[in-house]
Design an enzyme around this catalytic site. Structure first.
Site, PDB file in Angstrom:
ATOM      1  N   ARG A   1      72.835  43.893  48.457  1.00 40.33           N
ATOM      2  CA  ARG A   1      71.795  44.192  49.452  1.00 40.33           C
ATOM      3  C   ARG A   1      70.748  43.085  49.484  1.00 40.33           C
ATOM      4  NH1 ARG A   1      66.410  44.369  49.785  1.00 40.33           N
ATOM      5  NH2 ARG A   1      66.317  45.299  47.697  1.00 40.33           N
TER       6      ARG A   1
ATOM      7  N   HIS B   1      61.307  44.661  39.515  1.00 44.83           N
ATOM      8  CA  HIS B   1      62.153  43.950  40.474  1.00 44.83           C
ATOM      9  C   HIS B   1      61.556  42.547  40.646  1.00 44.83           C
ATOM     10  CE1 HIS B   1      64.562  44.011  44.373  1.00 44.83           C
ATOM     11  NE2 HIS B   1      63.708  43.036  44.645  1.00 44.83           N
TER      12      HIS B   1
ATOM     13  N   HIS C   1      61.786  38.510  41.484  1.00 45.08           N
ATOM     14  CA  HIS C   1      62.461  37.339  42.059  1.00 45.08           C
ATOM     15  C   HIS C   1      62.076  36.148  41.179  1.00 45.08           C
ATOM     16  CE1 HIS C   1      64.158  38.960  45.862  1.00 45.08           C
ATOM     17  NE2 HIS C   1      63.329  39.948  45.556  1.00 45.08           N
TER      18      HIS C   1
ATOM     19  N   CYS D   1      64.179  37.421  50.549  1.00 41.56           N
ATOM     20  CA  CYS D   1      63.811  38.435  51.522  1.00 41.56           C
ATOM     21  C   CYS D   1      63.614  37.729  52.854  1.00 41.56           C
ATOM     22  CB  CYS D   1      62.536  39.160  51.113  1.00 41.56           C
ATOM     23  SG  CYS D   1      62.014  40.380  52.339  1.00 41.56           S
TER      24      CYS D   1
HETATM   25  P1  HMG Z   1      60.469  48.758  65.003  1.00 43.27           P
HETATM   26  O1  HMG Z   1      60.882  47.681  65.935  1.00 43.27           O
HETATM   27  O2  HMG Z   1      59.002  49.053  64.884  1.00 43.27           O
HETATM   28  O3  HMG Z   1      61.268  50.090  65.312  1.00 43.27           O
HETATM   29  O4  HMG Z   1      61.043  48.375  63.588  1.00 43.27           O
HETATM   30  P2  HMG Z   1      60.962  51.291  66.308  1.00 43.27           P
HETATM   31  O5  HMG Z   1      60.794  52.513  65.484  1.00 43.27           O
HETATM   32  O6  HMG Z   1      59.860  50.905  67.259  1.00 43.27           O
HETATM   33  O7  HMG Z   1      62.332  51.394  67.137  1.00 43.27           O
HETATM   34  C1  HMG Z   1      62.764  50.355  68.008  1.00 43.27           C
HETATM   35  C2  HMG Z   1      64.251  50.506  68.262  1.00 43.27           C
HETATM   36  O8  HMG Z   1      64.942  50.277  67.029  1.00 43.27           O
HETATM   37  C3  HMG Z   1      64.678  51.885  68.736  1.00 43.27           C
HETATM   38  O9  HMG Z   1      65.788  51.704  69.615  1.00 43.27           O
HETATM   39  C4  HMG Z   1      65.163  52.560  67.483  1.00 43.27           C
HETATM   40  O10 HMG Z   1      66.134  53.571  67.695  1.00 43.27           O
HETATM   41  C5  HMG Z   1      65.777  51.395  66.735  1.00 43.27           C
HETATM   42  P3  HMG Z   1      65.633  51.847  71.201  1.00 43.27           P
HETATM   43  O11 HMG Z   1      65.097  53.221  71.378  1.00 43.27           O
HETATM   44  O12 HMG Z   1      64.649  50.780  71.566  1.00 43.27           O
HETATM   45  O13 HMG Z   1      67.026  51.598  71.653  1.00 43.27           O
HETATM   46  N1  HMG Z   1      65.741  51.627  65.305  1.00 43.27           N
HETATM   47  C6  HMG Z   1      66.812  51.556  64.484  1.00 43.27           C
HETATM   48  N2  HMG Z   1      68.106  51.261  64.705  1.00 43.27           N
HETATM   49  C7  HMG Z   1      68.938  51.292  63.627  1.00 43.27           C
HETATM   50  N3  HMG Z   1      68.517  51.606  62.370  1.00 43.27           N
HETATM   51  C8  HMG Z   1      67.240  51.904  62.120  1.00 43.27           C
HETATM   52  C9  HMG Z   1      66.333  51.873  63.199  1.00 43.27           C
HETATM   53  N4  HMG Z   1      65.008  52.117  63.286  1.00 43.27           N
HETATM   54  C10 HMG Z   1      64.676  51.967  64.556  1.00 43.27           C
HETATM   55  N5  HMG Z   1      66.850  52.210  60.866  1.00 43.27           N
HETATM   56  C11 HMG Z   1      61.893  49.026  61.444  1.00 43.27           C
HETATM   57  C12 HMG Z   1      60.789  49.198  62.453  1.00 43.27           C
HETATM   58  C13 HMG Z   1      61.457  49.692  60.155  1.00 43.27           C
HETATM   59  C14 HMG Z   1      63.152  49.691  61.975  1.00 43.27           C
HETATM   60  C15 HMG Z   1      62.152  47.519  61.228  1.00 43.27           C
HETATM   61  O14 HMG Z   1      60.941  46.920  60.883  1.00 43.27           O
HETATM   62  C16 HMG Z   1      63.176  47.214  60.161  1.00 43.27           C
HETATM   63  O15 HMG Z   1      64.362  47.479  60.331  1.00 43.27           O
HETATM   64  N6  HMG Z   1      62.744  46.588  59.044  1.00 43.27           N
HETATM   65  C17 HMG Z   1      63.611  46.308  57.917  1.00 43.27           C
HETATM   66  C18 HMG Z   1      63.249  45.017  57.263  1.00 43.27           C
HETATM   67  C19 HMG Z   1      64.083  44.806  56.025  1.00 43.27           C
HETATM   68  O16 HMG Z   1      65.163  45.355  55.875  1.00 43.27           O
HETATM   69  N7  HMG Z   1      63.587  43.963  55.092  1.00 43.27           N
HETATM   70  C20 HMG Z   1      64.261  43.664  53.875  1.00 43.27           C
HETATM   71  C21 HMG Z   1      64.286  44.802  52.901  1.00 43.27           C
HETATM   72  S1  HMG Z   1      62.785  44.942  51.951  1.00 43.27           S
HETATM   73  C22 HMG Z   1      62.986  43.842  50.635  1.00 43.27           C
HETATM   74  O17 HMG Z   1      63.900  43.062  50.621  1.00 43.27           O
HETATM   75  C23 HMG Z   1      62.035  43.930  49.472  1.00 43.27           C
HETATM   76  C24 HMG Z   1      62.668  44.557  48.223  1.00 43.27           C
HETATM   77  O18 HMG Z   1      63.792  43.822  47.791  1.00 43.27           O
HETATM   78  C25 HMG Z   1      61.631  44.629  47.089  1.00 43.27           C
HETATM   79  C26 HMG Z   1      60.904  43.296  46.846  1.00 43.27           C
HETATM   80  O19 HMG Z   1      61.559  42.273  46.586  1.00 43.27           O
HETATM   81  O20 HMG Z   1      59.682  43.333  46.946  1.00 43.27           O
HETATM   82  C27 HMG Z   1      63.129  45.996  48.500  1.00 43.27           C
HETATM   83 MG    MG Z   2      63.695  41.992  46.590  1.00 39.88          MG
END
Ligand code: HMG
Ligand code: MG
Length: 314
Positions: free
Chosen positions: A30, A223, A225, A256
């Site tokens: 992931r 966690h 990095h 990330c």
């Molecule tokens: P948004 O654009 O604000 O979403 O994104 P929304 O709620 O306004 O929805 C817009 C459209 O997206 C809608 O579709 C929703 O249905 C669709 P429409 O009606 O326009 O056709 N939608 C989705 N589709 C599929 N799956 C979903 C989903 N949600 C909404 N889940 C959102 C908000 C949270 C979705 C977006 O910001 C996002 O996906 N962010 C994820 C970012 C990410 O994955 N980052 C990496 C992981 S975090 C990390 O790595 C840190 C960690 O490792 C710890 C560390 O190192 O600190 C964990």
């Molecule tokens: Mg991370």
């Protein structure tokens, strides 16, 4: 002569109250693959996960049910879950940011999810299109619905030590936001050094802050990095304070996509080498893991940054 031939690491347990066993939370599939320039084919991801399970890892974070436009590398989450060869005794948590993600995860039959919050405003905006406060409104129904459905929910908290846009992060703010995630119903909180800038004194200060807030240490994970080469030192500091769940990624894959200065996670091999030397149980076959990371590095077309993989592979 290679390290293996001289039989290292020599097992010398520490006297200073380290845990006897550590749970390794493997995030390579992931956190690692979400940051690749290219999309890794789903068959390769599936083989990677299966090899990791074969090497003895029992917590394999498999993918994320996030917006596919935000993280195209993990847009195949449904296909991946459908093709997963689930092994007994192995859990396959997935990241879920919102109810749409939860619906998708439930339909795919997952049993463990993780919500992921931010300790800072800038990253809450960049990573979740939210704010520190409003991320809780997004997570609350996810956590309650998931728990009602019998799922286990982990909470991640990012930018616990430093933020590329805001600089040093106030430990009290991290404790406040992290405690809220636990109160929401997360069984465990993973403290993320998203951009890999922390040093051991900061880790000690933050863990003391959580202890002072009444959070039992067995509800915390770390966690790290490895951007500045501190991940292993930080892990040791956390182990000394009683943390016994450590996140890492095979071969040190990772980063990330929404935090540009982040490089890979602590490499699982580097962690295993240290745990072996300290006589701490973890259940992982280091040779099988190194072989897996070397195989993955070939698929990705570049060498693993893990020091232990470099020392032992080939
Ligand atoms: P948004 O654009 O604000 O979403 O994104 P929304 O709620 O306004 O929805 C817009 C459209 O997206 C809608 O579709 C929703 O249905 C669709 P429409 O009606 O326009 O056709 N939608 C989705 N589709 C599929 N799956 C979903 C989903 N949600 C909404 N889940 C959102 C908000 C949270 C979705 C977006 O910001 C996002 O996906 N962010 C994820 C970012 C990410 O994955 N980052 C990496 C992981 S975090 C990390 O790595 C840190 C960690 O490792 C710890 C560390 O190192 O600190 C964990
Ligand atoms: Mg991370």
């Amino acid at each position: 002569m290679g390290a293996r031939e001289v039989g290292l690491p020599e097992r010398v347990p520490s006297e200073s109250g380290l845990p006897s066993r550590v749970t390794i939370w493997e995030v390579g599939a992931r956190d690692g693959l979400q940051n690749e320039q290219t999309v890794v084919p789903v068959e390769v991801k599936l083989e990677f996960l299966d090899r990791l399970a074969g090497a003895g890892l029992t917590t394999l974070e498999a993918t994320s049910f996030v917006h596919p436009k935000w993280v195209p590398q993990l847009a195949d989450a449904e296909e991946l879950l459908a093709g997963l060869r689930r092994r007994d005794g192995v859990r396959y948590p997935v990241l879920v940011p919102n109810e749409r993600g939860l619906d998708r995860a439930l339909a795919a039959g997952v049993a463990h999810i993780a919500v992921f919050g931010s300790a800072t405003e800038t990253f809450a905006k960049r990573n979740l299109n939210s704010t520190v406060d409003s991320q809780f409104a997004m997570f609350a129904p996810v956590v309650s619905r998931a728990r009602e459905a019998g799922l286990d929910v982990r909470g991640y908290l990012s930018m616990c030590f430093g933020d590329p846009w805001e600089g040093a992060v106030d430990a009290e703010q991290v404790v406040r936001v992290g405690t809220r995630l636990l109160e929401l119903g997360c069984s465990q909180l993973s403290l993320g050094d998203t951009i890999g800038v922390a040093t051991p004194g900061q880790v000690e200060r933050l863990l003391a802050g959580f202890a002072g807030a009444g959070v039992p240490v067995d509800r915390l994970a770390v966690h790290f990095h490895d951007t500045y080469g501190q991940a292993l030192s930080n892990t040791l500091a956390a182990l000394r304070l009683g943390v016994s769940t450590v996140d890492s990624s095979a071969g040190g894959l990772g980063g990330c996509p929404y935090a540009e200065s982040a490089t890979g996670n602590l490499a699982t091999e580097d962690l295993v080498w240290m745990l072996d030397g300290l006589g701490i149980e973890h259940g992982v076959d280091l040779d099988a893991l190194v072989t897996t990371s070397a195989w993955m590095a070939e698929r990705l077309g570049r060498p693993s940054p893990s020091r232990v993989v470099k020392a032992l592979a080939g």
